[in-house]
Motif scaffolding. Structure first.
Motif, PDB file in Angstrom:
ATOM      1  N   ASP A  48       0.829  -1.207   0.000  1.00 46.81           N
ATOM      2  CA  ASP A  48       0.000   0.000   0.000  1.00 46.81           C
ATOM      3  C   ASP A  48       0.861   1.255   0.000  1.00 46.81           C
ATOM      4  OD1 ASP A  48      -2.521  -1.413   0.237  1.00 46.81           O
ATOM      5  OD2 ASP A  48      -1.920  -1.851   2.319  1.00 46.81           O
ATOM      6  N   ILE A  49       1.996   1.177   0.705  1.00 41.46           N
ATOM      7  CA  ILE A  49       2.915   2.318   0.802  1.00 41.46           C
ATOM      8  C   ILE A  49       4.333   1.798   0.630  1.00 41.46           C
ATOM      9  CG2 ILE A  49       3.765   4.210   2.249  1.00 41.46           C
ATOM     10  CD1 ILE A  49       1.123   3.819   3.889  1.00 41.46           C
ATOM     11  N   ILE A  50       5.134   2.499  -0.158  1.00 42.32           N
ATOM     12  CA  ILE A  50       6.554   2.189  -0.284  1.00 42.32           C
ATOM     13  C   ILE A  50       7.327   3.392   0.241  1.00 42.32           C
ATOM     14  CG2 ILE A  50       8.455   1.557  -1.800  1.00 42.32           C
ATOM     15  CD1 ILE A  50       6.375   0.547  -3.811  1.00 42.32           C
ATOM     16  N   ALA A  51       8.041   3.192   1.333  1.00 41.49           N
ATOM     17  CA  ALA A  51       8.902   4.239   1.890  1.00 41.49           C
ATOM     18  C   ALA A  51      10.318   3.987   1.393  1.00 41.49           C
ATOM     19  CB  ALA A  51       8.856   4.219   3.415  1.00 41.49           C
ATOM     20  N   ALA A  52      10.887   4.953   0.691  1.00 47.00           N
ATOM     21  CA  ALA A  52      12.173   4.767   0.030  1.00 47.00           C
ATOM     22  C   ALA A  52      13.172   5.817   0.482  1.00 47.00           C
ATOM     23  CB  ALA A  52      12.010   4.841  -1.491  1.00 47.00           C
ATOM     24  N   TYR A  76      11.826   8.471   2.753  1.00 52.24           N
ATOM     25  CA  TYR A  76      12.150   8.177   4.158  1.00 52.24           C
ATOM     26  C   TYR A  76      13.659   8.064   4.252  1.00 52.24           C
ATOM     27  CZ  TYR A  76      11.852   6.050   8.805  1.00 52.24           C
ATOM     28  OH  TYR A  76      11.964   5.798  10.156  1.00 52.24           O
ATOM     29  N   HIS A  77      14.304   9.127   4.754  1.00 50.28           N
ATOM     30  CA  HIS A  77      15.763   9.169   4.799  1.00 50.28           C
ATOM     31  C   HIS A  77      16.220   9.807   6.100  1.00 50.28           C
ATOM     32  CE1 HIS A  77      15.053  13.347   3.641  1.00 50.28           C
ATOM     33  NE2 HIS A  77      14.398  12.907   2.567  1.00 50.28           N
ATOM     34  N   GLU A  78      17.526   9.919   6.276  1.00 46.19           N
ATOM     35  CA  GLU A  78      18.074  10.361   7.562  1.00 46.19           C
ATOM     36  C   GLU A  78      17.628  11.758   7.959  1.00 46.19           C
ATOM     37  OE1 GLU A  78      22.290  10.853   7.657  1.00 46.19           O
ATOM     38  OE2 GLU A  78      22.415  11.408   5.548  1.00 46.19           O
ATOM     39  N   HIS A  79      17.234  12.578   6.982  1.00 46.47           N
ATOM     40  CA  HIS A  79      16.859  13.956   7.298  1.00 46.47           C
ATOM     41  C   HIS A  79      15.388  14.103   7.672  1.00 46.47           C
ATOM     42  CE1 HIS A  79      20.808  15.117   5.963  1.00 46.47           C
ATOM     43  NE2 HIS A  79      20.590  14.592   4.771  1.00 46.47           N
ATOM     44  N   ARG A  84       8.879  11.668  10.063  1.00 42.98           N
ATOM     45  CA  ARG A  84       7.982  10.841   9.253  1.00 42.98           C
ATOM     46  C   ARG A  84       7.606   9.528   9.929  1.00 42.98           C
ATOM     47  NH1 ARG A  84       7.737  11.521   3.063  1.00 42.98           N
ATOM     48  NH2 ARG A  84       6.181  12.953   3.897  1.00 42.98           N
ATOM     49  N   THR A  85       8.417   9.053  10.867  1.00 47.81           N
ATOM     50  CA  THR A  85       8.134   7.767  11.506  1.00 47.81           C
ATOM     51  C   THR A  85       6.747   7.701  12.130  1.00 47.81           C
ATOM     52  OG1 THR A  85      10.461   7.187  11.865  1.00 47.81           O
ATOM     53  CG2 THR A  85       8.853   6.216  13.365  1.00 47.81           C
ATOM     54  N   PRO A  86       6.312   8.689  12.927  1.00 40.22           N
ATOM     55  CA  PRO A  86       4.953   8.597  13.499  1.00 40.22           C
ATOM     56  C   PRO A  86       3.876   8.552  12.415  1.00 40.22           C
ATOM     57  CG  PRO A  86       6.251  10.258  14.647  1.00 40.22           C
ATOM     58  CD  PRO A  86       7.038   9.879  13.429  1.00 40.22           C
ATOM     59  N   GLU A  87       4.067   9.312  11.336  1.00 41.60           N
ATOM     60  CA  GLU A  87       3.097   9.300  10.239  1.00 41.60           C
ATOM     61  C   GLU A  87       2.979   7.904   9.622  1.00 41.60           C
ATOM     62  OE1 GLU A  87       2.808  10.998   5.647  1.00 41.60           O
ATOM     63  OE2 GLU A  87       4.276  11.851   7.048  1.00 41.60           O
ATOM     64  N   LEU A  88       4.117   7.263   9.372  1.00 41.93           N
ATOM     65  CA  LEU A  88       4.089   5.936   8.779  1.00 41.93           C
ATOM     66  C   LEU A  88       3.439   4.920   9.713  1.00 41.93           C
ATOM     67  CD1 LEU A  88       7.634   5.776   7.107  1.00 41.93           C
ATOM     68  CD2 LEU A  88       5.428   6.233   6.018  1.00 41.93           C
ATOM     69  N   PRO A 112      18.651   4.061   6.769  1.00 41.83           N
ATOM     70  CA  PRO A 112      17.440   4.317   7.552  1.00 41.83           C
ATOM     71  C   PRO A 112      16.663   3.035   7.818  1.00 41.83           C
ATOM     72  CG  PRO A 112      17.667   5.931   5.785  1.00 41.83           C
ATOM     73  CD  PRO A 112      18.716   4.880   5.547  1.00 41.83           C
ATOM     74  N   GLY A 113      15.948   3.023   8.924  1.00 37.76           N
ATOM     75  CA  GLY A 113      15.125   1.869   9.272  1.00 37.76           C
ATOM     76  C   GLY A 113      15.114   1.559  10.753  1.00 37.76           C
ATOM     77  N   PHE A 114      16.231   1.810  11.429  1.00 39.65           N
ATOM     78  CA  PHE A 114      16.308   1.484  12.855  1.00 39.65           C
ATOM     79  C   PHE A 114      15.235   2.210  13.651  1.00 39.65           C
ATOM     80  CE2 PHE A 114      17.852   3.192  16.941  1.00 39.65           C
ATOM     81  CZ  PHE A 114      17.800   2.034  17.687  1.00 39.65           C
ATOM     82  N   ARG A 115      15.074   3.517  13.406  1.00 37.12           N
ATOM     83  CA  ARG A 115      14.090   4.280  14.188  1.00 37.12           C
ATOM     84  C   ARG A 115      12.676   3.774  13.951  1.00 37.12           C
ATOM     85  NH1 ARG A 115      17.833   8.391  12.952  1.00 37.12           N
ATOM     86  NH2 ARG A 115      18.624   9.472  14.793  1.00 37.12           N
ATOM     87  N   LEU A 116      12.380   3.377  12.719  1.00 36.21           N
ATOM     88  CA  LEU A 116      11.043   2.864  12.411  1.00 36.21           C
ATOM     89  C   LEU A 116      10.784   1.560  13.158  1.00 36.21           C
ATOM     90  CD1 LEU A 116       8.484   3.223  10.670  1.00 36.21           C
ATOM     91  CD2 LEU A 116       9.588   1.780   8.950  1.00 36.21           C
ATOM     92  N   VAL A 117      11.753   0.654  13.161  1.00 32.79           N
ATOM     93  CA  VAL A 117      11.584  -0.625  13.864  1.00 32.79           C
ATOM     94  C   VAL A 117      11.474  -0.395  15.371  1.00 32.79           C
ATOM     95  CG1 VAL A 117      12.635  -2.869  14.336  1.00 32.79           C
ATOM     96  CG2 VAL A 117      12.772  -1.890  12.046  1.00 32.79           C
ATOM     97  N   GLU A 118      12.312   0.465  15.896  1.00 29.42           N
ATOM     98  CA  GLU A 118      12.285   0.766  17.331  1.00 29.42           C
ATOM     99  C   GLU A 118      10.922   1.319  17.737  1.00 29.42           C
ATOM    100  OE1 GLU A 118      15.259   3.063  20.390  1.00 29.42           O
ATOM    101  OE2 GLU A 118      14.639   4.153  18.593  1.00 29.42           O
ATOM    102  N   ALA A 119      10.412   2.284  16.950  1.00 33.25           N
ATOM    103  CA  ALA A 119       9.125   2.891  17.278  1.00 33.25           C
ATOM    104  C   ALA A 119       7.978   1.909  17.082  1.00 33.25           C
ATOM    105  CB  ALA A 119       8.902   4.134  16.419  1.00 33.25           C
TER     106      ALA A 119
END
Length: 296
Positions: A48-52, A76-79, A84-88, A112-119
């Motif tokens: 449904d969504i591709i975060a790149a 979805y990048h380091e900047h 964006r993590t809460p939105e995703l 990128p990815g660690f913060r998304l998995v952690e959250a």
């Protein structure tokens, strides 16, 4: 339909196909498009969504694989990952399947990815992985160095002092070490490794892994330093360095002088033996006997 061992594995684990949203971390090719997995292609087509990490790189990947996507694409990048993590996660909590891809290799590994998995873990959202190419493991496998124990150290600090301090911490690391480095900083990195680990430490430089001009240079750091000094290096670089050799075991007799030194400073024999035995990791009983034997 096939059943049992002959049934094909589903695109997602059963726990993620019950109407709930899901996050999938998907590895992308590190150079050779032929390394893209069937699962990656299917996920690109159905998510449904591709975060790149870079949406332009994503479009090149999609064209190379001749994929038609149906989902929404977001950067979805380091900047922007902190914002964006809460939105995703809100989109996933509402039922969306989110596919996370980076420019090359596995998300969250120097990407990128660690913060998304952690959250996601903090919110109780399940995450799964579609594994695939990895520059870390590819370089390690090609290096010819021990693979039973290894560690990934990413990029060394750019500043010389900070880089030297980091390498000083790793001087006695026994595991094989994998680093990434930019081509214009490679010579400075190899020179620092040579200075801190010594010219004979085995290592390997890998360049442009899986691509047309893939190159692997193995040898002691002295050889690699001479190679990098004589070549204009380009492309993506991974450096693998052998771990520190095991220290030769010492005999209790080798530490008698240290015991005598402590006794000259006022310690009693048993206290001096205990202190030296702990530091040198030899038997207190054997060290005590060696000190007594040296006096007779």
């Amino acid at each position: 339909m096939p059943e049992g061992d002959d049934a094909p594995e589903p695109l997602l684990p059963e726990s993620l196909t019950r109407g709930n949203g899901s996050i999938v971390l998907a590895a992308t090719p590190i150079g050779n498009m032929g390394d893209a997995t069937f699962r990656l292609v299917s996920l690109l087509e159905t998510a449904d969504i591709i975060a790149a990490e870079d949406t332009r790189r994503l479009q090149r990947l999609i064209r190379s694989l001749d994929v038609t996507t149906a989902g929404r694409t977001l950067s979805y990048h380091e900047h922007n990952e902190a914002a964006r993590t809460p939105e995703l996660l809100d989109l996933v909590a509402a039922g969306a399947t989110l596919l996370l891809v980076t420019d090359a290799g596995m998300p969250s590994v120097s990407d990128p990815g660690f913060r998304l998995v952690e959250a996601a873990a903090a919110r109780g959202i399940t995450v799964t992985v579609a594994p695939g190419p990895s520059a870390v493991l590819t370089a390690l496998a090609l290096s010819g160095l021990p693979t039973d124990r290894f560690c990934f150290e990413g990029f060394l600090p750019r500043k010389a002092g900070e880089r030297a301090a980091r390498l000083a911490e790793l001087r006695t690391e026994r595991r094989t070490m994998v680093f990434f480095e930019a081509p214009h900083r490679l010579e400075a990195m190899i020179r620092a490794l040579h200075s801190e680990f010594g010219p004979e430490r085995p290592a390997c430089v890998t360049r442009e892994l899986t691509k047309r001009y893939e190159e692997v240079i193995r040898g002691p750091l002295q050889h690699l330093l001479e190679w990098v000094e004589g070549n204009l290096v380009r492309g993506e670089i991974a450096v693998v360095v052998g771990g520190a050799p095991a220290e030769a075991p010492t005999a209790p007799e080798d530490h008698v002088a240290a015991v005598n030194q402590l006794m000259s400073q006022g310690l009693r024999l048993k206290e001096a033996v205990a202190a030296v035995a702990e530091d040198s990791r030899v038997s207190k009983r054997e060290l005590y006997a060696a000190v007594v034997a040296a006096r007779t």
